[in-house]
Design a protein around this motif. Sequence first.
Motif, mmCIF file in Angstrom:
data_model
loop_
_atom_site.group_PDB
_atom_site.id
_atom_site.type_symbol
_atom_site.label_atom_id
_atom_site.label_comp_id
_atom_site.label_asym_id
_atom_site.label_seq_id
_atom_site.Cartn_x
_atom_site.Cartn_y
_atom_site.Cartn_z
ATOM 1 N N HIS A 1 0.661 -1.322 -0.249
ATOM 2 C CA HIS A 1 0.006 0.099 -0.056
ATOM 3 C C HIS A 1 0.921 1.329 0.009
ATOM 4 C CE1 HIS A 1 -2.162 3.187 1.813
ATOM 5 N NE2 HIS A 1 -3.513 2.814 1.059
ATOM 6 N N ARG B 1 -4.764 -3.718 -4.751
ATOM 7 C CA ARG B 1 -5.354 -3.543 -3.693
ATOM 8 C C ARG B 1 -6.318 -4.714 -3.211
ATOM 9 N NH1 ARG B 1 -6.072 1.764 -2.305
ATOM 10 N NH2 ARG B 1 -5.110 3.400 -3.721
ATOM 11 N N PHE C 1 -6.295 -6.584 0.345
ATOM 12 C CA PHE C 1 -7.320 -6.972 1.360
ATOM 13 C C PHE C 1 -7.492 -8.401 1.640
ATOM 14 C CE2 PHE C 1 -9.326 -2.992 -0.058
ATOM 15 C CZ PHE C 1 -10.024 -2.579 0.987
ATOM 16 N N ALA D 1 -11.264 -6.177 5.551
ATOM 17 C CA ALA D 1 -11.138 -4.839 4.705
ATOM 18 C C ALA D 1 -11.435 -3.644 5.728
ATOM 19 C CB ALA D 1 -12.471 -4.838 3.794
ATOM 20 N N LEU E 1 -7.802 -1.953 6.813
ATOM 21 C CA LEU E 1 -7.123 -1.021 5.806
ATOM 22 C C LEU E 1 -7.996 0.311 5.723
ATOM 23 C CD1 LEU E 1 -5.895 -2.990 2.908
ATOM 24 C CD2 LEU E 1 -4.610 -1.815 4.814
ATOM 25 N N LEU E 2 -9.299 -0.055 5.827
ATOM 26 C CA LEU E 2 -10.385 1.206 5.590
ATOM 27 C C LEU E 2 -10.475 2.241 6.837
ATOM 28 C CD1 LEU E 2 -13.309 -0.699 3.980
ATOM 29 C CD2 LEU E 2 -11.971 1.010 2.886
ATOM 30 N N LEU F 1 -14.614 -3.622 -2.542
ATOM 31 C CA LEU F 1 -13.928 -3.264 -1.450
ATOM 32 C C LEU F 1 -12.526 -2.364 -1.795
ATOM 33 C CD1 LEU F 1 -14.889 -5.834 1.241
ATOM 34 C CD2 LEU F 1 -16.035 -3.703 1.098
ATOM 35 N N HIS G 1 -11.693 1.574 -1.390
ATOM 36 C CA HIS G 1 -10.699 2.080 -0.748
ATOM 37 C C HIS G 1 -9.811 3.150 -1.417
ATOM 38 C CE1 HIS G 1 -6.445 1.794 1.067
ATOM 39 N NE2 HIS G 1 -7.099 2.181 2.011
ATOM 40 N N ARG G 2 -9.955 2.790 -2.869
ATOM 41 C CA ARG G 2 -9.103 3.877 -3.722
ATOM 42 C C ARG G 2 -9.585 5.381 -3.571
ATOM 43 N NH1 ARG G 2 -8.397 2.994 -10.157
ATOM 44 N NH2 ARG G 2 -7.208 4.900 -10.524
ATOM 45 N N ASP H 1 -20.784 3.000 -1.390
ATOM 46 C CA ASP H 1 -19.916 3.818 -0.840
ATOM 47 C C ASP H 1 -20.039 5.165 -0.846
ATOM 48 O OD1 ASP H 1 -17.537 5.033 -2.444
ATOM 49 O OD2 ASP H 1 -18.030 3.167 -3.452
#
Length: 515
Positions: free
Chosen positions: A354, A403, A407, A431, A434-435, A467, A471-472, A496
């Motif tokens: 990441h 990514r 995950f 997830a 990281l989120l 997911l 996150h991106r 999202d």
Amino acid sequence: MTPDQGAGLPVLLEAVLGVGSEPELRTTLQHLVDSAADICGARYAALGVVDPERIRLTGLYTAGMSEAERAAILGLPDGRSGLIGTLISDPRPLMPDDLAKDPRAPGFPPGHPPVHSFLGVPIRVHTEVFGYLYLTEKRVGGPFLPEDLALVRVLASQAGIAIGNARLYETARRRERWIEGAAAVTTALLAGRPAADALMCVAERARLLADAAAGVILQPTPEGGMEIVAASTHGDPGDLVGTTIAPGSAVLEQLLGGEPVFIEDSSTDPRMTTPVRERFGPSMMLPLQSGGQLIGTLALPRARGGRPYDAVDRLLASQFASQAALALVLADAQHDREQLAVYEDRDRIARDLHDLVVQRLFATEMMLESTKKRSAAAASGDTVGEELARAVDELDSTIQEVRTAIFALQQPPTDAPATFRGRVLRETRGAAVLLGFAPSVHFAGAVDALIPDPVAKDLLAALRGALAAAHRRAEVTSIEVEVDAAPDRVRLTVTDDGRTRRGTRGTTLTWDAAL
């Protein structure tokens, strides 16, 4: 000294030397009874071994009987009546003139050869009565003489010393076998065996060491009982595994309290309630506990009619159970440490991907995007623009795949849930690492019953991709995952509130699959 005594002394000395030269207890006892018959010229001789805890006979060694005569005797003397019972309850020499006239004559088991003359002496090992030696039917006729009694008493006295030494030797060998067995189990468990194999290893080794018909591991159930989770037998143990002890049993209360239970005969003891008890006799049930933690119970039943466990058996088996329980706890702790090391390594890889790879790819994508815009007015802009657009798309796809891999690295490597619902929750929990927040998950319909495994795999792959894409996006603060299953189709929706490249907020991705 009479002439008969003088003639018997060389035979006595030879017998004493022979008895004292055997380290094996069984060999010593058989040699003793054979020697006694030779010294006194008796047709029959027998040596009975007394269990001091139960005050009964546990073994009988004979001389002078044919195989047919031995087979005709139904069991051992009861040890409570007749001359045999007298020798056990009042261990002093006995030499009645004629058994036919002695009121204590009854007590021999059915099938015993008829006897008239009798001579019996106790055998002591230190202060404990080990057993008795009796001779019957003097070959020359008539009763046994005081000289015979004197010779047999000397032999019995020396035999007590030899038996004591042989018992020490045998106990040392048994202790050595149990110690070696405990060490082998500890080594095997710390080598990283799975939990089921570890329990089976303990059951198998204990069965062999105890010379038991079965080695069984029981563990507590949520209902408050105990269930057999591992079993080792000479044949197929399939009918033992899964057998339970229902709550409320007297034996169960002792076992859950960490107390050992010793059973004389499993088939007749009212405390035993399992349906498999009919096939077993003497049994030991030993707690597997370490540091106050009860892991389970080790049960070692012998076959019906088998040799009872003595005090040495119980002591050595209890020590083995304590050592095995400690090894199981250490093996479990080692497994947890190894799992933690795997998780930490995965977290490190995910952070590296990441922080380094994705950021550099994203920066390269932004530079290409800017270059594409600046080249739009150039003469060859159409061709360059198309190539740059493809490069941007490839980078975008690469970022998405990386990514998704990040995950996936957050997921535990083992103990994955079997149901689709559990696997979805597992993905969203991973997830969340990281989120920075946990996505909300909603299920509609019988998702576990309706969704087949191939469809479940596709949906889970799509969920991971969604997911990773969420996150991106910038400023994402919430994600909603919804799975709606019907008899003929299933729909996965991921929504999202992140900001897209165009500046809009909120993205909804939907996958439909036919069932």
